[in-house]
Design a protein around this motif. Structure first.
Motif, short mmCIF file in Angstrom:
data_model
loop_
_atom_site.label_atom_id
_atom_site.label_comp_id
_atom_site.label_asym_id
_atom_site.label_seq_id
_atom_site.Cartn_x
_atom_site.Cartn_y
_atom_site.Cartn_z
N THR B 287 0.86 -1.19 0.00
CA THR B 287 0.00 0.00 0.00
C THR B 287 0.88 1.23 0.00
N ILE B 288 0.50 2.21 -0.79
CA ILE B 288 1.21 3.49 -0.79
C ILE B 288 0.20 4.56 -0.38
N SER B 289 0.50 5.26 0.72
CA SER B 289 -0.38 6.33 1.18
C SER B 289 0.37 7.65 1.07
N VAL B 290 -0.16 8.55 0.26
CA VAL B 290 0.43 9.88 0.15
C VAL B 290 -0.21 10.76 1.23
N LEU B 291 0.63 11.55 1.91
CA LEU B 291 0.16 12.27 3.09
C LEU B 291 0.22 13.78 2.90
N ASP B 292 -0.57 14.50 3.71
CA ASP B 292 -0.55 15.97 3.62
C ASP B 292 0.54 16.56 4.51
N GLN B 293 1.34 15.73 5.14
CA GLN B 293 2.50 16.23 5.88
C GLN B 293 3.60 15.17 5.91
N GLN B 294 4.78 15.57 6.36
CA GLN B 294 5.90 14.64 6.46
C GLN B 294 5.66 13.73 7.67
N PRO B 295 6.02 12.47 7.58
CA PRO B 295 5.79 11.55 8.71
C PRO B 295 6.39 12.05 10.03
N ALA B 296 7.52 12.74 9.95
CA ALA B 296 8.13 13.24 11.19
C ALA B 296 7.20 14.20 11.93
N GLU B 297 6.31 14.88 11.19
CA GLU B 297 5.41 15.85 11.82
C GLU B 297 4.38 15.18 12.72
N PRO B 385 2.22 5.81 14.59
CA PRO B 385 1.07 6.66 14.95
C PRO B 385 0.02 6.63 13.83
N ASP B 386 -1.25 6.82 14.22
CA ASP B 386 -2.34 6.76 13.24
C ASP B 386 -2.21 7.92 12.24
N PHE B 387 -1.84 7.56 11.01
CA PHE B 387 -1.62 8.61 9.99
C PHE B 387 -2.80 8.72 9.04
N ARG B 388 -3.84 7.92 9.29
CA ARG B 388 -4.94 7.86 8.32
C ARG B 388 -5.61 9.22 8.04
N PRO B 389 -5.74 10.11 9.10
CA PRO B 389 -6.34 11.42 8.79
C PRO B 389 -5.53 12.26 7.79
N HIS B 390 -4.26 11.90 7.58
CA HIS B 390 -3.40 12.70 6.70
C HIS B 390 -3.33 12.17 5.27
N VAL B 391 -4.01 11.06 5.01
CA VAL B 391 -3.89 10.43 3.70
C VAL B 391 -4.66 11.21 2.64
N ILE B 392 -3.97 11.61 1.57
CA ILE B 392 -4.63 12.37 0.50
C ILE B 392 -4.67 11.60 -0.83
N ASP B 393 -3.90 10.52 -0.94
CA ASP B 393 -3.99 9.71 -2.14
C ASP B 393 -3.47 8.31 -1.80
N VAL B 394 -3.96 7.33 -2.53
CA VAL B 394 -3.66 5.94 -2.20
C VAL B 394 -3.40 5.16 -3.48
N ASP B 395 -2.45 4.25 -3.43
CA ASP B 395 -2.36 3.24 -4.48
C ASP B 395 -1.97 1.93 -3.81
#
Lengths: 87, 461
Positions: B287-297, B385-395
């Motif tokens: 799974t590839i999840s594109v996020l609206d912020q860097q994971p470190a954030e 940490p739960d990053f699901r709220p930051h996901v903006i695109d998926v493949d």
């Protein structure tokens, strides 16, 4: 080619094999293997570069002659005496 | 016109072999069925974003100025300088099992200290194992399969530590279930724990594009959309290939990166049965999840996390569509780049059942990808940490995707369990490189192409 030119040819081949290596302080009497960590794959490449450039065939039993710059130049001098330098 | 060599597949191994051959004046043509280069390590563009296909990290890291190891070897052989691969080292990674987290980075001493601190009764045995690894010759092409687990057990008595050590090595390279060949184990141990992870800022495409540029500058020919449907043989010798469009190309020898079983299939029905050429069964869903912020954030600064939720580690073909008990969490952002990547992303990989994914009807396939994307993420949240709220695109890609674009049977990314180390086949001028030859990873696959080209196609000796 004179021994001096053969040395330049070898330096040129080494710089192609290891472009990041500083060859200006190469010690001609110390094995390449120790100074540059060359392995058997690299020695084959030196042999193949010489074949490509000067059509000189180096039989496998002579690979041991290519240990240092000094021994390499000594070994190649008679083989390349009629060749024109490409460097 | 007859080529000196035809290479099947424009992946890392085929391109590296092509460079060697073209450099020494051979007429060489690389044939690739897909519309682009890369094979198992390709790249693509989706909804305006660049993605790598398989790349989490490049193993076998060596800092600039290094002379040893596979990375420096391939740079020399391909006449590249260190900068051409633009490698930035990882932040740090970990193996997480219940009750234990072993962290590692590109300094092996750090990993050793982790093991000493968490498994004090095992550290002496671990050091003996490392000594054995250090003295092992991976270049011995005549060796046979030896159980890595058995070798490890001679030195390490705690099965949990054995499983934790094996977990990243299997996930990043084992074509066989439950155990590894010791030679493959040594290759992987060095490449991951002793050398370490790095990534080019622009991903694998940078390396692939540099390979193609060099190959073409040396006079090599690359044909895309040029799948090989058949090898022309008389049972002993190969004289050329038939392309999907019927065109015939002749060559003095053929080097195939298509896989061992896949290559023999191209030779027709009268090929003698050889159990070395049995396809593998291990594949993955990613799974590839594109996020609206860097994971470190959101507090995730690890490069790769290998997780497993019990003391036992089941590295096997999944019985369910996806095995969510274990997996790999990769953040391409968490490398020491000069500037951050434009967007954050998290890639999670888990073992899969190839048959399930291959046989789904198209409409159910899309739904199944969505369903298992959610299951994989939910499982991974025990380790990130739960990053699901930051996901903006998926493949999401599956064994089916891998089969479609690479032709590898079962969508096996690590190929067949039995490796053909010397690259030979039942045909005297047909050779194998790539996944089924036996060097692994990005650097390993290039080394594979180089080694087999040197050994069989350049008449070096």
């Amino acid at each position: 080619m004179a021994p001096e030119q053969i040395r330049s040819v070898i330096l040129d081949i080494l710089s192609r094999i290891a472009p990041d290596e500083d060859l200006s302080d190469l010690d001609d009497s110390v094995p390449f293997r120790e100074q540059m960590e060359l392995d058997s794959m690299d020695f084959l490449d030196i042999v193949m570069e010489l074949r490509k450039l000067y059509r000189v065939q180096i039989p496998e039993e002579d690979y041991g002659e290519l240990v240092t710059m000094d021994s390499t130049v000594t070994y190649l001098t008679p083989l390349l005496k009629d060749a024109e330098s490409t460097v | 016109m007859t080529y000196d060599s035809i290479i099947i597949g424009a992946g890392l191994s085929g391109l590296a072999a092509g460079i060697r051959l073209a450099y020494y004046g051979k007429r060489v043509c690389i044939l690739e069925r897909h519309t682009t280069i890369g094979g198992l390590n390709s790249f693509y563009r989706l909804r305006g974003r660049n993605h790598d296909v398989g790349l989490h990290a490049i193993t076998n890291y060596s800092p600039p100025g290094g002379k040893r190891g596979p990375l420096n070897k391939i740079l020399r052989q391909l006449r590249f300088s260190w900068e051409d691969f633009d490698l930035s080292p990882q932040f740090g990674s970990s193996v997480v099992f219940p009750g234990h987290t072993l962290r590692f980075n590109n300094e092996f001493a750090y990993f050793e200290a982790e093991i000493a601190a968490q498994f004090p009764s095992q550290i002496d045995g671990f050091r003996r194992l490392v000594a054995e690894i250090d003295s092992h010759n991976i270049g011995d092409l005549g060796q046979t399969w030896i159980s890595a687990r058995a070798r490890m057990a001679e030195h390490i008595s705690d099965p949990l530590l054995i499983n934790m050590l094996l977990c990243p090595l299997m996930f990043y390279g084992s074509p066989s279930e439950h155990d590894m060949d010791f030679n493959q184990f040594v290759i992987m141990f060095r490449s991951i724990y002793q050398e370490g992870f790095a990534r080019p800022y622009k991903g694998v495409r940078l390396i692939l594009k540099n390979l193609v540029k060099k190959f073409k500058s040396l006079g090599g020919e690359l044909k895309l959309r040029a799948g090989v449907q058949q090898l022309v043989t008389d049972g002993k010798h190969v004289s050329g290939v038939v392309l999907d469009d019927g065109q015939v190309l002749e060559a003095k020898n053929v080097l195939s990166s298509a896989g061992s079983a896949e290559t023999l299939q191209l030779c027709g029905a009268d090929v003698p049965v050889d159990d070395r050429f049995t396809p593998g069964e291990i594949s993955f869903v990613e799974t590839i999840s594109v996020l609206d912020q860097q994971p470190a954030e959101f507090g995730h600064d690890e490069t790769i996390v290998f997780y497993n939720d019990s003391e036992d580690f089941y590295y096997e073909q999944s019985k369910n569509p996806v095995d969510v008990r274990s997996g790999i969490i990769c953040s391409p952002n968490n490398f020491q780049y000069d500037q951050p990547l434009e967007e954050g992303s998290i890639r999670i990989t888990a073992l899969a059942n190839p048959g399930y994914w291959m046989n789904l009807p198209e409409d159910e396939y899309i739904e199944a990808k969505k369903y298992w994307y959610d299951q994989i993420l939910e499982s991974s949240l025990r380790f990130i940490p739960d990053f699901r709220p930051h996901v903006i695109d998926v493949d999401t890609f599956t064994p089916r995707t891998i089969k479609k674009f690479t032709g590898h049977i079962n969508g096996c990314v690590y190929g067949a369990p039995r490796k053909i180390l010397d690259g030979t086949t039942p045909f005297d001028n047909l050779f194998l490189c790539g996944t089924d030859q036996g060097f692994l990873g990005i650097i390993g696959s290039m080394l594979s192409g180089i080694s087999i080209a040197n050994l069989h196609l350049l008449n070096a000796k």
